[in-house]
Motif scaffolding. Sequence first.
Motif, short mmCIF file in Angstrom:
data_model
loop_
_atom_site.label_atom_id
_atom_site.label_comp_id
_atom_site.label_asym_id
_atom_site.label_seq_id
_atom_site.Cartn_x
_atom_site.Cartn_y
_atom_site.Cartn_z
N SER A 154 8.10 -47.16 -6.79
CA SER A 154 9.15 -47.06 -7.81
C SER A 154 8.96 -45.87 -8.74
O SER A 154 9.75 -45.66 -9.65
N THR A 159 10.12 -42.90 -5.18
CA THR A 159 11.54 -43.16 -4.94
C THR A 159 12.16 -42.09 -4.04
O THR A 159 13.07 -42.38 -3.26
N VAL A 184 13.09 -50.62 -4.63
CA VAL A 184 12.49 -49.91 -3.50
C VAL A 184 13.10 -50.35 -2.17
O VAL A 184 13.21 -49.55 -1.24
N LEU A 187 16.19 -48.43 -1.54
CA LEU A 187 15.92 -47.05 -1.13
C LEU A 187 15.52 -46.95 0.33
O LEU A 187 15.46 -45.86 0.89
N VAL A 303 16.87 -41.00 -8.54
CA VAL A 303 16.68 -42.23 -9.31
C VAL A 303 16.16 -41.83 -10.69
O VAL A 303 15.07 -41.28 -10.83
N LYS A 326 10.79 -46.01 -13.89
CA LYS A 326 11.32 -46.22 -12.53
C LYS A 326 12.05 -44.94 -12.14
O LYS A 326 13.07 -44.60 -12.73
N GLY A 327 11.53 -44.23 -11.15
CA GLY A 327 12.10 -42.95 -10.81
C GLY A 327 11.70 -41.90 -11.85
O GLY A 327 10.57 -41.89 -12.33
#
Length: 334
Positions: A154, A159, A184, A187, A303, A326-327
């Motif tokens: 993540s 990502t 995830v 993705l 992301v 996250k990202g």
Amino acid sequence: MKAFIVKKYGKKEKLHLTDWAEPAVKENDVLVEVHSASVNPLDLMIKNGEFKLFLPYKPPFVNGHDLAGIVTKTGSKVSRFKVGDEVYSRPSDHRIGAFAEYISIDEKDVALKPKNLSMEQAGSIPLVGLTSWQALVEIGKIKKGQKVFIQAGSGGVGTFAIQLAKHLGAFVATTTSSKNIDLVKSLGADLVIDYKTEDFETKLKDYDLVLHNNKDSKILEKSLRILKSGGQLISLVGPPTPEFANALGLSWPLKMVIRFLSSSARRKAKKRNVSFKFLFMRSEGKQLSQITELIEAGVIKPVIDKVFAFEQANEALSYVETGRSKGKVVIKVK
């Protein structure tokens, strides 16, 4: 122009917003008005002084490793770009400085911005995109049906790398916390391991490649053990290898230090008939152009966790330092 500079190395040091001279434009350079810059763990490592043996920036200097913006001036020998082009880049080492209103970059390190991305989205891509490309395509040469383990799925690199590995046809396993499992999976991750409650070594076996992104030596040893014979571990966090030292042209004493630092990892890898490689990604405009094609085709999507105002650059670095993003985290410069 306004810029955030590192006045001196140190973990407790902040970046300082100051008036700074607009960078000179050499014959092969483009001057870019920065619209967005992303924040990477590398920015923190540089500020903290963790790389000063290998990348000896002399304070004060402008921090920041990737960006998106508009070309406002071109050098006399520039052939690929013109004033007004929307571009993105990871400037080469010793020419960083994305946390500023303007930056001068060699045109070989620049690519046209994907047309379907905003400036903030595009600014999040270059460093993690090139890192993933060089690990999975250039070094790893991932083929359809191979098994790839991407740690910290993540995160910024994770990502992007998950999406690229799936595009290459790999079976992808990754680690993340329970709250990011849906992310995830969306993705393309095939197997997701909650690192807080599960041990990946008990779940994974005979993998072709591990994209290693954890400084814990025990995680490194476990990662080597899940590889099949002939597999490869590509580390983004070290320890650095003699090949890295040679590529940087370091002095003989530093080469000896690096050889010692990575000796244990290399020895354990050799014992298991797998390879241990350290990737310190490099700037590469041509590879970035190939990444642009994938993004414009909808194969890879950025992301982004948070966007900070330019004046909040220190808050953005602090947020990345928590390890909870996250990202990518982006600074909106203009």
